[in-house]
Scaffold this motif. Structure first.
Motif, PDB file in Angstrom:
ATOM      1  N   VAL A   1      -1.129 -13.170  -1.857  1.00  0.00           N
ATOM      2  CA  VAL A   1      -1.511 -11.763  -2.066  1.00  0.00           C
ATOM      3  C   VAL A   1      -0.526 -11.092  -3.020  1.00  0.00           C
ATOM      4  CG1 VAL A   1      -1.736  -9.491  -0.954  1.00  0.00           C
ATOM      5  CG2 VAL A   1      -2.702 -11.498   0.150  1.00  0.00           C
ATOM      6  N   ALA A   2       0.789 -11.325  -2.788  1.00  0.00           N
ATOM      7  CA  ALA A   2       1.819 -10.694  -3.633  1.00  0.00           C
ATOM      8  C   ALA A   2       1.662 -11.098  -5.092  1.00  0.00           C
ATOM      9  CB  ALA A   2       3.205 -11.066  -3.122  1.00  0.00           C
ATOM     10  N   VAL A   3       1.378 -12.389  -5.316  1.00  0.00           N
ATOM     11  CA  VAL A   3       1.240 -12.878  -6.698  1.00  0.00           C
ATOM     12  C   VAL A   3      -0.057 -12.345  -7.308  1.00  0.00           C
ATOM     13  CG1 VAL A   3       0.976 -14.965  -8.109  1.00  0.00           C
ATOM     14  CG2 VAL A   3       2.648 -14.921  -6.252  1.00  0.00           C
TER      15      VAL A   3
ATOM     16  N   ILE B   1      -0.536 -17.212   2.540  1.00  0.00           N
ATOM     17  CA  ILE B   1      -1.451 -16.077   2.277  1.00  0.00           C
ATOM     18  C   ILE B   1      -0.655 -14.870   1.776  1.00  0.00           C
ATOM     19  CG2 ILE B   1      -3.086 -14.446   3.319  1.00  0.00           C
ATOM     20  CD1 ILE B   1      -3.890 -16.693   5.267  1.00  0.00           C
ATOM     21  N   VAL B   2       0.487 -14.580   2.443  1.00  0.00           N
ATOM     22  CA  VAL B   2       1.309 -13.419   2.056  1.00  0.00           C
ATOM     23  C   VAL B   2       1.773 -13.566   0.607  1.00  0.00           C
ATOM     24  CG1 VAL B   2       3.499 -12.232   2.488  1.00  0.00           C
ATOM     25  CG2 VAL B   2       2.066 -12.909   4.412  1.00  0.00           C
ATOM     26  N   ILE B   3       2.284 -14.757   0.268  1.00  0.00           N
ATOM     27  CA  ILE B   3       2.791 -14.962  -1.102  1.00  0.00           C
ATOM     28  C   ILE B   3       1.625 -14.914  -2.098  1.00  0.00           C
ATOM     29  CG2 ILE B   3       3.911 -16.634  -2.661  1.00  0.00           C
ATOM     30  CD1 ILE B   3       5.687 -17.409  -0.276  1.00  0.00           C
TER      31      ILE B   3
ATOM     32  N   VAL C   1      -8.578  -6.984  -3.160  1.00  0.00           N
ATOM     33  CA  VAL C   1      -8.021  -7.908  -2.168  1.00  0.00           C
ATOM     34  C   VAL C   1      -8.601  -7.579  -0.785  1.00  0.00           C
ATOM     35  CG1 VAL C   1      -5.897  -8.677  -1.011  1.00  0.00           C
ATOM     36  CG2 VAL C   1      -5.890  -8.305  -3.460  1.00  0.00           C
TER      37      VAL C   1
ATOM     38  N   LEU D   1       5.603  -7.327   0.011  1.00  0.00           N
ATOM     39  CA  LEU D   1       6.377  -8.353  -0.702  1.00  0.00           C
ATOM     40  C   LEU D   1       6.347  -8.088  -2.199  1.00  0.00           C
ATOM     41  CD1 LEU D   1       7.874 -11.099  -0.701  1.00  0.00           C
ATOM     42  CD2 LEU D   1       5.659 -12.219  -0.797  1.00  0.00           C
ATOM     43  N   GLU D   2       5.162  -7.682  -2.678  1.00  0.00           N
ATOM     44  CA  GLU D   2       5.016  -7.449  -4.116  1.00  0.00           C
ATOM     45  C   GLU D   2       5.960  -6.349  -4.615  1.00  0.00           C
ATOM     46  OE1 GLU D   2       3.183  -6.051  -7.840  1.00  0.00           O
ATOM     47  OE2 GLU D   2       2.991  -4.901  -6.004  1.00  0.00           O
TER      48      GLU D   2
ATOM     49  N   LEU E   1      -1.707  -9.642  -6.595  1.00  0.00           N
ATOM     50  CA  LEU E   1      -1.728  -8.189  -6.816  1.00  0.00           C
ATOM     51  C   LEU E   1      -1.261  -7.784  -8.203  1.00  0.00           C
ATOM     52  CD1 LEU E   1      -0.568  -6.594  -3.469  1.00  0.00           C
ATOM     53  CD2 LEU E   1      -2.739  -6.318  -4.611  1.00  0.00           C
ATOM     54  N   ARG E   2      -0.559  -8.695  -8.881  1.00  0.00           N
ATOM     55  CA  ARG E   2      -0.137  -8.355 -10.250  1.00  0.00           C
ATOM     56  C   ARG E   2      -1.318  -8.418 -11.209  1.00  0.00           C
ATOM     57  NH1 ARG E   2       6.066 -10.371  -9.959  1.00  0.00           N
ATOM     58  NH2 ARG E   2       6.465  -8.889  -8.310  1.00  0.00           N
TER      59      ARG E   2
ATOM     60  N   ILE F   1      -5.509  -3.661  -5.130  1.00  0.00           N
ATOM     61  CA  ILE F   1      -5.450  -3.768  -3.671  1.00  0.00           C
ATOM     62  C   ILE F   1      -6.857  -3.717  -3.070  1.00  0.00           C
ATOM     63  CG2 ILE F   1      -4.629  -2.622  -1.574  1.00  0.00           C
ATOM     64  CD1 ILE F   1      -2.303  -1.524  -3.113  1.00  0.00           C
TER      65      ILE F   1
ATOM     66  N   LEU G   1      -1.592  -9.560   7.148  1.00  0.00           N
ATOM     67  CA  LEU G   1      -1.008 -10.478   6.153  1.00  0.00           C
ATOM     68  C   LEU G   1      -1.117  -9.885   4.745  1.00  0.00           C
ATOM     69  CD1 LEU G   1      -2.210 -13.998   7.379  1.00  0.00           C
ATOM     70  CD2 LEU G   1      -0.006 -12.922   7.733  1.00  0.00           C
TER      71      LEU G   1
ATOM     72  N   GLY H   1       1.792  -8.954   2.096  1.00  0.00           N
ATOM     73  CA  GLY H   1       1.758  -9.351   0.689  1.00  0.00           C
ATOM     74  C   GLY H   1       2.014  -8.164  -0.226  1.00  0.00           C
TER      75      GLY H   1
ATOM     76  N   TRP I   1      10.848 -17.650   5.154  1.00  0.00           N
ATOM     77  CA  TRP I   1       9.632 -17.744   5.978  1.00  0.00           C
ATOM     78  C   TRP I   1       9.562 -19.119   6.661  1.00  0.00           C
ATOM     79  CZ3 TRP I   1       5.649 -13.858   6.221  1.00  0.00           C
ATOM     80  CH2 TRP I   1       4.589 -14.196   7.049  1.00  0.00           C
TER      81      TRP I   1
ATOM     82  N   GLY J   1       2.301 -17.582   5.714  1.00  0.00           N
ATOM     83  CA  GLY J   1       3.260 -17.340   4.623  1.00  0.00           C
ATOM     84  C   GLY J   1       2.620 -17.552   3.263  1.00  0.00           C
TER      85      GLY J   1
END
Lengths: 268, 236
Positions: free
Chosen positions: A241-243, A237-239, A253, B210-211, A245-246, A250, B203, B207, B226, A235
């Motif tokens: 990556v999302a943060v 790692i997922v968050i 990453v 999610l973004e 990516l701003r 991609i 993963l 992400g 989660w 979880g």
């Protein structure tokens, strides 16, 4: 204009981005959709020429929303053809009809592009993609072939329901309501905002549940032992990556993932 | 090899028309095109099941990876369709007669993602070419020739099919020739790294997804969901 002409416009509007280009964007697609209208309303060659030229100007909007504008402009061209002098003033903005046509085209294209991009590209497509992915991936994990087929079918059918409705009824609405569509857009905007909020909330819930489930399955498949710590780490790692990516792309990453995997393989 | 390449590239160039040129029904999305191409390539090489399996796995992962591509205004995003088509044909071809190896899928995915960027550049070039076609057609429009509009559409479709078939064929051939040679050079550690990279790739895809949905406020909601899910799964 009868149903047969509207069907022709609808069919031709599917090609709105066929000659998409950087200079005039969807101008050729707009003219393609307007051809049946031009042929019907202006039998005189000189008038046809003028009509083709004014419908060949720069045009850019979200492709599914374009039909609203095509319907609106078809109605305006009809009004212009019946007036024949083009000097009559429009009852709404007081511009001569011809100027009114290009002015309306410009402002409605801009506002519908913003609305369509946010809803269709930014929300609806990612949401239906996510639903399709979850169903297909569940089919792979549970080894149910029919679920894989169902996931792809759901993705295609459910996704296309709204664009087809918006394209066909948008064309009719634009033609019948004319400038009234601006009021409709203003009325619909907050409703779409609420729908987007709900779709995002549902998507986040689906993503979190699917994320934990697929992490546990993947860890098992790779010979690891899933436990609370590893699920929580996934979880994070997922968050992350999302943060991230701003700020970074991609592709960077992806490079990072490959490097981390190689380093991890050599270290452990 | 040549037949797979030819069929894969023609299939891609036709379905790719859906991306921008015609209708946008999303049949060109990786989740749809990859299983289709996988099944066709499998059929050509005598193993439909393996082909479709590879197509489904690659399709799902690349759909996830390219979920947030936005074709807004004049911006041209990477081409998800060529990315998934090339990755599927290459991995299908390399998996023939052997088991589907995770490191092959990871390598194919990385190669596919790179091809997506090449496809994006080609789309930009095609749009510039379309602008030239429109400019060339302008004198005929000024003369009032209505048929020039249909001719323009056909020209743009023809050019798109031709350019994309050639591009896709070149990328598939490069992939089929280069990837096995590169993989042969990898030590065992790197192959096992590529195997576990598949999980990390998933993963990263989450992400990316999610973004596209999350805001500053809702990220806490996602985190909480989660954690609850993790607690439930770990107790099952």
């Amino acid at each position: 204009m009868n149903n047969s002409i509207l069907w022709q416009i609808f069919w031709r509007s599917l090609f709105i981005q066929c000659v998409l280009n950087f200079d005039k964007m969807q101008n050729t697609g707009f003219a393609t959709a307007m051809l049946p209208v031009i042929k019907r309303l202006f039998p005189d060659v000189e008038e046809q020429k003028k009509a083709l030229l004014r419908n060949f100007e720069h045009f850019n909007t979200q492709p599914y929303m374009a039909n609203l504008i095509i319907g609106l402009i078809a109605a305006k061209e009809e009004k212009f053809a019946s007036s024949q002098d083009g000097k009559i003033l429009d009852r709404h903005i007081g511009l001569p009809l011809l100027e009114d046509i290009s002015h309306l085209k410009e402002i409605t294209a801009r506002s519908l592009a913003a609305l369509g991009d946010t809803f269709f590209w930014g929300t609806w497509r990612p949401f239906i993609s996510l639903v399709g992915i979850v169903i297909v991936a569940s089919g792979i994990i549970l080894k149910l072939t029919w679920l894989i087929g169902a996931g792809i079918a759901v993705f295609l059918i459910v996704y296309n329901l709204i664009p087809v409705i918006v394209r066909w009824y948008g064309l009719r609405l634009g033609y019948e309501k004319q400038e009234g569509i601006i009021e409709v857009i203003l009325r619909v905007k907050p409703v779409i905002g609420r729908i987007i909020w709900w779709i995002q909330a549902i998507s986040l819930t689906i993503l979190a549940c699917f994320g934990v489930f697929s992490s546990s399955q993947m860890l098992g498949a790779l010979g690891g032992h899933g436990n609370l710590i590893s699920y929580l780490l996934s979880g994070v790692i997922v968050i992350w990556v999302a943060v991230t990516l701003r700020r970074i792309s991609i592709s960077k990453v992806m490079m990072l993932v490959v490097i981390i995997s190689v380093v991890q393989a050599y270290v452990w | 090899m040549l037949l797979s390449t030819l069929v894969g590239s023609i299939f891609y160039s036709l379905i790719n028309l859906d991306t921008t040129a015609i209708a946008q029904t999303m049949i060109s999305r990786p989740i749809v095109i990859s299983p289709l191409i996988g099944a066709v390539i499998g059929l050509l090489n005598g193993d439909v099941v393996i082909g479709a399996k590879v197509g489904v796995i690659i399709g799902v992962l690349l759909e996830f990876f390219w979920i947030s591509l936005l074709p807004l205004g004049s911006s041209v995003p990477p081409n998800a369709t060529i990315s998934s088509s090339v990755a599927t044909v290459v991995v299908c071809y390399l998996s023939l007669g052997v088991q589907i190896e995770p490191y092959l899928i990871t390598t194919g995915l990385v190669y596919g993602v790179c091809c997506g960027y090449v496809g994006g550049r080609t789309d930009t070039w095609l749009r510039a070419l379309n602008a030239k076609l429109v400019k060339k057609a302008e004198p005929f429009v000024e003369k009032g020739e209505l048929s020039v509009i249909n001719r323009l559409n056909l020209q743009a479709i023809g050019v798109s099919i031709l350019v994309n078939t050639l591009l896709c064929a070149a990328l598939i051939l490069t992939g089929i020739t280069l990837l096995p040679a590169i993989i042969k050079c990898f030590p065992q550690e790197v192959l096992s790294a590529l195997r576990s990279a598949l999980w990390l790739f998933l993963l990263v895809c989450m992400g990316i997804a999610l973004e596209s949905f999350v805001t500053k406020k809702t990220i806490f909601y996602f985190g909480a969901m989660w954690v609850v899910g993790a607690v439930i799964i770990s107790r099952l």
